[in-house]
Design a protein around this motif. Structure first.
Motif, short mmCIF file in Angstrom:
data_model
loop_
_atom_site.label_atom_id
_atom_site.label_comp_id
_atom_site.label_asym_id
_atom_site.label_seq_id
_atom_site.Cartn_x
_atom_site.Cartn_y
_atom_site.Cartn_z
N PRO A 177 0.79 -1.24 0.00
CA PRO A 177 0.00 0.00 0.00
C PRO A 177 0.82 1.29 0.00
O PRO A 177 0.49 2.22 -0.74
N GLU A 178 1.89 1.36 0.79
CA GLU A 178 2.67 2.59 0.84
C GLU A 178 3.39 2.88 -0.48
O GLU A 178 3.54 4.03 -0.88
N ASP A 195 0.70 4.02 -3.12
CA ASP A 195 0.36 5.42 -2.90
C ASP A 195 1.40 6.35 -3.53
O ASP A 195 1.05 7.33 -4.19
N ARG A 196 2.67 6.04 -3.34
CA ARG A 196 3.74 6.88 -3.91
C ARG A 196 3.73 6.85 -5.43
O ARG A 196 3.92 7.88 -6.09
N ASP A 205 0.71 8.79 -6.75
CA ASP A 205 1.00 10.22 -6.61
C ASP A 205 1.94 10.70 -7.71
O ASP A 205 1.75 11.78 -8.28
N GLN A 248 -10.37 3.05 -5.38
CA GLN A 248 -10.03 2.64 -4.02
C GLN A 248 -9.09 1.44 -4.11
O GLN A 248 -9.17 0.67 -5.06
N PRO A 249 -8.20 1.26 -3.16
CA PRO A 249 -7.32 0.08 -3.19
C PRO A 249 -8.12 -1.21 -2.99
O PRO A 249 -9.00 -1.27 -2.14
#
Length: 61
Positions: free
Chosen positions: A20-21, A24-25, A28, A41-42
């Motif tokens: 997940p992290e 997100d990166r 972005d 949504q994930p």
């Protein structure tokens, strides 16, 4: 003169899969670099526990 017109840019459908992290990166980075739809949504990854999938559409520039 059809050859003088710029070609129409098509949408590219992008799927990002990972922790997940990191997802997100990456999302972005994609949305700041290219015009994109809002990411989905994930969703949990079907193959790798702990990973998620996110979908979005981008237009190359």
């Amino acid at each position: 003169m059809a050859h003088d017109r710029k070609p129409r840019l098509e949408l590219a459908k992008v799927r990002v899969i990972g922790p997940p992290e990191i997802v997100d990166r990456v999302v972005d980075a994609i949305t700041s670099a290219l015009p994109a739809t809002a990411p989905s949504q994930p969703y949990p990854s079907r193959k790798t526990p702990g990973h998620v999938r996110v979908y979005l559409e981008v237009t190359p520039e």
